[in-house]
Write a protein that holds these residues in place. Structure first.
Motif, PDB file in Angstrom:
ATOM      1  N   ILE A 117       0.836  -1.201   0.000  1.00 15.74           N
ATOM      2  CA  ILE A 117       0.000   0.000   0.000  1.00 15.74           C
ATOM      3  C   ILE A 117       0.871   1.252   0.000  1.00 15.74           C
ATOM      4  N   ALA A 118       0.229   2.395  -0.223  1.00 14.94           N
ATOM      5  CA  ALA A 118       0.900   3.693  -0.107  1.00 14.94           C
ATOM      6  C   ALA A 118       0.558   4.300   1.251  1.00 14.94           C
ATOM      7  N   PHE A 119       1.290   5.340   1.615  1.00 16.61           N
ATOM      8  CA  PHE A 119       1.050   6.014   2.882  1.00 16.61           C
ATOM      9  C   PHE A 119       0.960   7.521   2.684  1.00 16.61           C
ATOM     10  N   SER A 120       0.190   8.152   3.535  1.00 16.39           N
ATOM     11  CA  SER A 120       0.180   9.610   3.591  1.00 16.39           C
ATOM     12  C   SER A 120       1.521  10.080   4.139  1.00 16.39           C
ATOM     13  N   LYS A 121       1.685  11.387   4.218  1.00 18.72           N
ATOM     14  CA  LYS A 121       2.844  11.913   4.921  1.00 18.72           C
ATOM     15  C   LYS A 121       2.777  11.467   6.380  1.00 18.72           C
ATOM     16  N   VAL A 122       3.925  11.358   7.007  1.00 18.87           N
ATOM     17  CA  VAL A 122       3.966  10.986   8.425  1.00 18.87           C
ATOM     18  C   VAL A 122       3.246  12.060   9.241  1.00 18.87           C
ATOM     19  N   TYR A 123       2.305  11.639  10.091  1.00 20.90           N
ATOM     20  CA  TYR A 123       1.600  12.612  10.912  1.00 20.90           C
ATOM     21  C   TYR A 123       1.916  12.467  12.396  1.00 20.90           C
ATOM     22  N   LEU A 124       2.534  11.362  12.775  1.00 22.75           N
ATOM     23  CA  LEU A 124       2.855  11.158  14.184  1.00 22.75           C
ATOM     24  C   LEU A 124       4.056  10.234  14.288  1.00 22.75           C
ATOM     25  N   GLN A 125       4.937  10.556  15.219  1.00 22.78           N
ATOM     26  CA  GLN A 125       6.085   9.692  15.478  1.00 22.78           C
ATOM     27  C   GLN A 125       5.907   9.041  16.846  1.00 22.78           C
ATOM     28  N   ASN A 126       5.716   7.748  16.826  1.00 22.79           N
ATOM     29  CA  ASN A 126       5.592   6.991  18.060  1.00 22.79           C
ATOM     30  C   ASN A 126       6.974   6.534  18.495  1.00 22.79           C
ATOM     31  N   LYS A 127       7.135   6.308  19.770  1.00 23.22           N
ATOM     32  CA  LYS A 127       8.385   5.734  20.260  1.00 23.22           C
ATOM     33  C   LYS A 127       8.109   4.908  21.505  1.00 23.22           C
ATOM     34  N   GLN A 128       9.056   4.079  21.847  1.00 27.62           N
ATOM     35  CA  GLN A 128       8.930   3.237  23.026  1.00 27.62           C
ATOM     36  C   GLN A 128       9.505   3.994  24.217  1.00 27.62           C
ATOM     37  N   ILE A 129       8.624   4.485  25.073  1.00 26.99           N
ATOM     38  CA  ILE A 129       9.068   5.326  26.189  1.00 26.99           C
ATOM     39  C   ILE A 129       9.226   4.521  27.479  1.00 26.99           C
ATOM     40  N   ILE A 130       9.900   5.130  28.428  1.00 25.23           N
ATOM     41  CA  ILE A 130      10.116   4.521  29.742  1.00 25.23           C
ATOM     42  C   ILE A 130       9.339   5.326  30.766  1.00 25.23           C
ATOM     43  N   VAL A 131       8.435   4.662  31.467  1.00 28.49           N
ATOM     44  CA  VAL A 131       7.606   5.303  32.475  1.00 28.49           C
ATOM     45  C   VAL A 131       8.053   4.839  33.856  1.00 28.49           C
ATOM     46  N   GLY A 211       0.257  13.257  38.011  1.00 28.50           N
ATOM     47  CA  GLY A 211       0.988  13.317  39.270  1.00 28.50           C
ATOM     48  C   GLY A 211       1.498  11.994  39.782  1.00 28.50           C
ATOM     49  N   ILE A 212       1.149  10.888  39.110  1.00 28.07           N
ATOM     50  CA  ILE A 212       1.574   9.560  39.590  1.00 28.07           C
ATOM     51  C   ILE A 212       2.828   9.074  38.864  1.00 28.07           C
ATOM     52  N   TYR A 213       2.874   9.319  37.560  1.00 29.42           N
ATOM     53  CA  TYR A 213       3.976   8.818  36.744  1.00 29.42           C
ATOM     54  C   TYR A 213       4.726   9.962  36.062  1.00 29.42           C
ATOM     55  N   LYS A 214       5.901   9.632  35.555  1.00 25.90           N
ATOM     56  CA  LYS A 214       6.651  10.541  34.684  1.00 25.90           C
ATOM     57  C   LYS A 214       7.380   9.707  33.638  1.00 25.90           C
ATOM     58  N   THR A 215       7.787  10.327  32.556  1.00 30.20           N
ATOM     59  CA  THR A 215       8.528   9.620  31.496  1.00 30.20           C
ATOM     60  C   THR A 215       9.957  10.129  31.437  1.00 30.20           C
ATOM     61  N   LEU A 216      10.858   9.251  31.018  1.00 29.30           N
ATOM     62  CA  LEU A 216      12.269   9.628  30.881  1.00 29.30           C
ATOM     63  C   LEU A 216      12.521  10.203  29.493  1.00 29.30           C
ATOM     64  N   ASN A 217      13.602  10.928  29.367  1.00 32.14           N
ATOM     65  CA  ASN A 217      13.987  11.467  28.049  1.00 32.14           C
ATOM     66  C   ASN A 217      14.484  10.358  27.134  1.00 32.14           C
ATOM     67  N   ASP A 218      15.101   9.324  27.708  1.00 35.53           N
ATOM     68  CA  ASP A 218      15.583   8.187  26.912  1.00 35.53           C
ATOM     69  C   ASP A 218      14.405   7.382  26.376  1.00 35.53           C
ATOM     70  N   ASP A 219      14.602   6.729  25.247  1.00 36.98           N
ATOM     71  CA  ASP A 219      13.572   5.847  24.707  1.00 36.98           C
ATOM     72  C   ASP A 219      14.235   4.663  24.020  1.00 36.98           C
ATOM     73  N   PHE A 220      13.419   3.747  23.517  1.00 43.25           N
ATOM     74  CA  PHE A 220      13.926   2.541  22.862  1.00 43.25           C
ATOM     75  C   PHE A 220      13.620   2.518  21.370  1.00 43.25           C
ATOM     76  N   GLY A 221      13.615   3.674  20.750  1.00 42.87           N
ATOM     77  CA  GLY A 221      13.454   3.712  19.301  1.00 42.87           C
ATOM     78  C   GLY A 221      12.143   4.322  18.854  1.00 42.87           C
ATOM     79  N   LYS A 222      12.160   4.845  17.639  1.00 42.75           N
ATOM     80  CA  LYS A 222      11.006   5.549  17.081  1.00 42.75           C
ATOM     81  C   LYS A 222      10.409   4.802  15.890  1.00 42.75           C
ATOM     82  N   GLU A 223       9.148   5.102  15.615  1.00 43.09           N
ATOM     83  CA  GLU A 223       8.485   4.558  14.435  1.00 43.09           C
ATOM     84  C   GLU A 223       7.482   5.595  13.938  1.00 43.09           C
ATOM     85  N   ASP A 224       7.281   5.637  12.633  1.00 43.50           N
ATOM     86  CA  ASP A 224       6.402   6.634  12.029  1.00 43.50           C
ATOM     87  C   ASP A 224       5.020   6.058  11.760  1.00 43.50           C
ATOM     88  N   TYR A 225       3.995   6.886  11.995  1.00 47.56           N
ATOM     89  CA  TYR A 225       2.622   6.523  11.681  1.00 47.56           C
ATOM     90  C   TYR A 225       2.170   7.293  10.443  1.00 47.56           C
TER      91      TYR A 225
END
Length: 268
Positions: A117-131, A211-225
């Protein structure tokens, strides 16, 4: 005389091929956008149990981040949008069979899918975050050494963590859960030191528990939607890309992102 006849024959033959080619070209003109305008709508195929991208609320209505984006895009294109739940494992077949017009449901752009299939332009970049918990001293991937980390079994998070061998080998234990909600609950209760999760899912849950959680700046890689579109539908793709670009430019996409994730994670 014979030479002239031979030359004339060649010219006629060549002209015939040219005209035939022109006829075929006319037949292959992409009318996908005109077809959508005539119908007055396009059909979005999705898994309606994938919060926050697309899911049914308490009233049984399909809501979500992608739902809001699709509605706004359709409005700008001057047509309506219809949402059609489809079995995820057969959704690309449904698209190519014209049962639906697009796949708009947190669809990761991959080389394998690009073959189909074809894809539109990337509209969101997902990544694996650390909480981690809000009071946690953990501030980077290095701080996970000797810690217990949770994630959803069979998820992209599991694959991403395994691929980072330096980090995964340093952990005390990796606990695997049937869903992210259970993992985040154990994190809250102190049974885990951190959770690895899709940003689109993690930020949605975090916005519900401020107020319960926070995320780190580090991540485990990105993927485009991107929005999945038939390869033949280039004119429709062009109009959809224009709508997405305008939503980014005037801040509308940002507002929708803030609503569902508490942060702007729209791709630039």
């Amino acid at each position: 005389m014979k030479k002239r006849l031979v030359l004339l024959t060649i010219v006629i033959f060549t002209l015939g091929i040219f005209l035939s080619g022109c006829g075929q070209a006319k037949q292959s003109v992409d009318n996908s956008w005109n077809d959508i305008k005539q119908k007055g709508e396009f059909v979005v195929g999705l898994d309606d149990s994938f919060p926050p991208m697309g899911f049914k609320d308490d009233k049984g209505e399909i809501v979500g981040f992608d739902i809001d984006l699709a509605k706004e895009a359709a409005k700008r294109m001057g047509v309506k949008v219809v949402f059609k739940p489809v079995q995820w494992d057969g959704i690309i077949l449904s698209l190519n069979n014209k049962d639906i017009d697009v796949i708009w449901n947190g669809l990761t752009i991959t080389d394998k899918r690009k073959e189909q299939i074809a894809f539109s332009k990337v509209y969101l970049q997902n990544k694996q975050i650390i909480v981690v918990r809000n009071d946690s001293p953990i501030s980077s991937k290095k701080d996970l050494s000797g810690k217990v980390v949770g994630l959803q079994l069979g998820s992209s998070s599991e694959a991403a963590l395994s691929a980072d061998t330096n980090t995964s080998k340093s952990l005390k234990e990796v606990k695997k859960y049937s869903d992210n909600t259970e993992a985040l609950m154990d994190l809250k209760q102190g049974r885990l030191d951190a959770v690895v999760v899709d940003e689109v899912v993690g930020r949605y849950y975090l916005s519900k528990k401020p107020g319960i959680y926070k995320t780190l700046n580090d991540d485990f890689g990105k993927e485009d939607y991107g929005v999945g579109i038939r390869k033949t539908d280039s004119s429709f793709k062009e109009e959809l890309d224009k709508a997405l670009d305008s939503m980014k430019a005037d801040g509308t996409a940002d507002k929708i992102s803030q609503k569902w994730f508490g942060k702007n994670i729209i791709a630039k």
